[in-house]
Design an enzyme around this catalytic site. Structure first.
Site, PDB file in Angstrom:
ATOM      1  NE  ARG A 164      -3.930   0.308   2.272  1.00 42.13           N
ATOM      2  CZ  ARG A 164      -4.083   1.304   3.123  1.00 42.13           C
ATOM      3  NH1 ARG A 164      -3.262   1.440   4.128  1.00 42.13           N
ATOM      4  NH2 ARG A 164      -5.042   2.180   2.977  1.00 42.13           N
TER       5      ARG A 164
ATOM      6  CE  LYS B  22       5.803  -1.034  -4.578  1.00 41.71           C
ATOM      7  NZ  LYS B  22       5.500  -2.194  -3.730  1.00 41.71           N
TER       8      LYS B  22
ATOM      9  CG  ASN C 219       2.277  20.291  35.110  1.00 44.54           C
ATOM     10  OD1 ASN C 219       1.432  21.179  35.067  1.00 44.54           O
ATOM     11  ND2 ASN C 219       2.626  19.568  34.060  1.00 44.54           N
TER      12      ASN C 219
ATOM     13  CB  SER D 129       1.556  23.644  26.069  1.00 46.87           C
ATOM     14  OG  SER D 129       2.624  23.416  26.966  1.00 46.87           O
TER      15      SER D 129
ATOM     16  CD  GLN E  36       4.072  17.415  30.763  1.00 50.72           C
ATOM     17  OE1 GLN E  36       3.436  17.160  31.783  1.00 50.72           O
ATOM     18  NE2 GLN E  36       3.489  17.700  29.612  1.00 50.72           N
TER      19      GLN E  36
ATOM     20  CG  HIS F 161       8.483   2.394  29.138  1.00 53.63           C
ATOM     21  ND1 HIS F 161       7.819   1.838  28.070  1.00 53.63           N
ATOM     22  CD2 HIS F 161       7.667   3.344  29.649  1.00 53.63           C
ATOM     23  CE1 HIS F 161       6.640   2.437  27.943  1.00 53.63           C
ATOM     24  NE2 HIS F 161       6.531   3.355  28.882  1.00 53.63           N
TER      25      HIS F 161
ATOM     26  CE  LYS G 147      -0.392   4.575  10.789  1.00 57.10           C
ATOM     27  NZ  LYS G 147      -0.999   3.647   9.856  1.00 57.10           N
TER      28      LYS G 147
HETATM   29  P1  H2U Z   1       3.576  19.872  27.150  1.00 57.40           P
HETATM   30  O1  H2U Z   1       4.725  18.927  27.452  1.00 57.40           O
HETATM   31  O2  H2U Z   1       2.420  19.134  26.570  1.00 57.40           O
HETATM   32  O3  H2U Z   1       4.022  21.032  26.342  1.00 57.40           O
HETATM   33  O4  H2U Z   1       3.089  20.451  28.540  1.00 57.40           O
HETATM   34  C1  H2U Z   1       3.823  21.367  29.290  1.00 57.40           C
HETATM   35  C2  H2U Z   1       3.347  21.333  30.714  1.00 57.40           C
HETATM   36  O5  H2U Z   1       3.714  22.540  31.349  1.00 57.40           O
HETATM   37  C3  H2U Z   1       1.841  21.200  30.856  1.00 57.40           C
HETATM   38  O6  H2U Z   1       1.574  19.990  31.524  1.00 57.40           O
HETATM   39  C4  H2U Z   1       2.746  22.881  32.300  1.00 57.40           C
HETATM   40  C5  H2U Z   1       1.438  22.408  31.686  1.00 57.40           C
HETATM   41  O7  H2U Z   1       0.538  22.037  32.695  1.00 57.40           O
HETATM   42  N1  H2U Z   1       2.791  24.302  32.553  1.00 57.40           N
HETATM   43  C6  H2U Z   1       2.934  24.762  33.853  1.00 57.40           C
HETATM   44  O8  H2U Z   1       2.990  23.952  34.778  1.00 57.40           O
HETATM   45  N2  H2U Z   1       2.997  26.094  34.093  1.00 57.40           N
HETATM   46  C7  H2U Z   1       2.928  27.046  33.116  1.00 57.40           C
HETATM   47  O9  H2U Z   1       2.977  28.204  33.386  1.00 57.40           O
HETATM   48  C8  H2U Z   1       2.792  26.649  31.704  1.00 57.40           C
HETATM   49  C9  H2U Z   1       2.701  25.173  31.424  1.00 57.40           C
END
Ligand code: H2U
Ligand code: ZN
Length: 336
Positions: free
Chosen positions: A23, A25, A72, A154, A161, A274, A305
């Site tokens: 597929r 191709k 976070n 983001s 993370q 992991h 994909k």
């Molecule tokens: P991504 O890896 O998907 O880009 O997520 C970045 C993380 O950064 C996201 O879980 C956190 C978001 O909650 N964040 C903060 O903790 N404080 C901030 O001011 C911006 C983003």
């Protein structure tokens, strides 16, 4: 066998996938989009992750020079959990944990692929320290990076993370069970056998050293999926001995630069480590540390994909063979 439809088995999950090489191709009239111009400014005043800037909560980041780890602000796991009442139909369970953000570099315009070896080593040291620290408190520590807007990252600021949980998440639990069964049934370690077989075959190998193997695994689901496996009995990031640790920056950098060179773009992916879940304590003989690289791109910087249709409703399917993908990654010129 490689030209006709066949199924392959992912030994780490036990799941089968469908490979349909003929597929590859077929004509393409699907989605195309202009390339996303990568932002290369060293400091973005609007970035929540840059040194000295305010985060979304109004808290200020310190003027950090290298890597920087913070809790976070919108953590998916919290130290407190919903008690989850028993119910035969509406089954649920408590989930506790914590989540942190790891800035890989102060420079907003950097990527892991472009970090120099010393900066890459600092990221690796940070991963090891987070794994050890959070592993002392939680059953599993998941380190990962979502890279690129296509993967839902983001912010373009280089970051990953870590989510630590009081439970072993589904995929890791599957890998644990598969590796445990393999050792019990055969007396050998699954990923050691995979490394030996892939090296002997050679057709899917991307990078190899005494301490690491980067390979498009025989069972890869994503077009340019890569498995990076530690050789020599390492079960967790923090267990790496000196030589394994010191040789990781180069192999990681070479792999990521191959990705960038493939379609001449800041290659998007989700990657993650992991290792043996920390809840296992010393019961890790069946485990080998590895990282999965799961990139969405298929044929250019913009054509991805989609895991849809049959993949969502039946099982993973791919057209481009893992052997062809490996050949293309090997053909990218990376020096050193
Ligand atoms: P991504 O890896 O998907 O880009 O997520 C970045 C993380 O950064 C996201 O879980 C956190 C978001 O909650 N964040 C903060 O903790 N404080 C901030 O001011 C911006 C983003
Ligand atoms: Zn930034």
């Amino acid at each position: 066998m490689n030209d006709l439809p066949h199924r392959r088995r992912n030994l780490l999950t036990g799941e089968w996938l469908l490979v349909s090489p003929h597929r590859a191709k077929r004509p393409w009239q699907g989605e195309t989009a202009p390339p996303l111009a990568p932002e290369r400014v060293a400091h973005d005043p609007g970035c929540h992750l840059c040194p000295g800037n305010l985060r979304a909560t109004g808290q200020a980041n310190p003027d950090y020079p290298g890597t920087y780890v913070f809790d976070n602000d919108f953590a998916a796991l919290l130290p407190d959990a919903d008690p989850a009442e028993p119910h035969s139909v509406f089954e649920s369970a408590p989930a506790r944990g914590e989540a942190r953000v790891i800035c890989f570099a102060a420079n907003h315009g950097q990527t892991l692929a472009r970090l120099d070896p010393a900066a890459m080593a600092r990221v690796i040291d940070t991963w090891c320290a987070q794994s050890a620290e959070l592993g002392a408190k939680w059953a599993h520590v998941q380190l990962f990076e979502n890279k690129g807007a296509m993967m839902g990252a983001s912010s373009p600021h280089p970051h990953g993370q870590v989510w630590a949980s009081d439970f072993v998440p589904e995929l890791v639990a599957k890998e644990d069970a598969r590796q445990r069964d393999w050792l019990a049934e055969r007396g050998t370690v699954l990923l050691d056998d995979v490394v030996a077989a892939e090296l002997a075959d050679g057709s899917r190998v991307i990078e190899a050293s005494d301490h690491w193997l980067a390979v498009v695994p025989h069972w890869a689901g994503w077009p340019f999926e890569v498995l990076l496996v530690a050789r020599g009995g390492v079960a967790r990031l923090e267990d790496m001995d000196g030589p394994a640790r010191y040789s990781l920056p180069l192999i990681l950098s070479r792999l990521l630069r191959r990705y960038d060179g493939l379609f001449d773009t800041d290659f998007p992916y989700s990657m993650g480590w992991h290792g043996a879940p920390h809840g296992l304590g010393g019961d890790t003989a069946h485990w080998r540390l590895h990282a999965h690289f799961l990139p969405p791109l298929l044929r250019s910087a913009t054509v991805r994909k989609h895991m849809v249709g049959f993949e969502l409703l039946a099982e993973t399917q791919r057209d481009l063979t893992p052997e062809a993908a490996a050949q293309r990654l090997r053909a990218v010129d990376v020096a050193p």
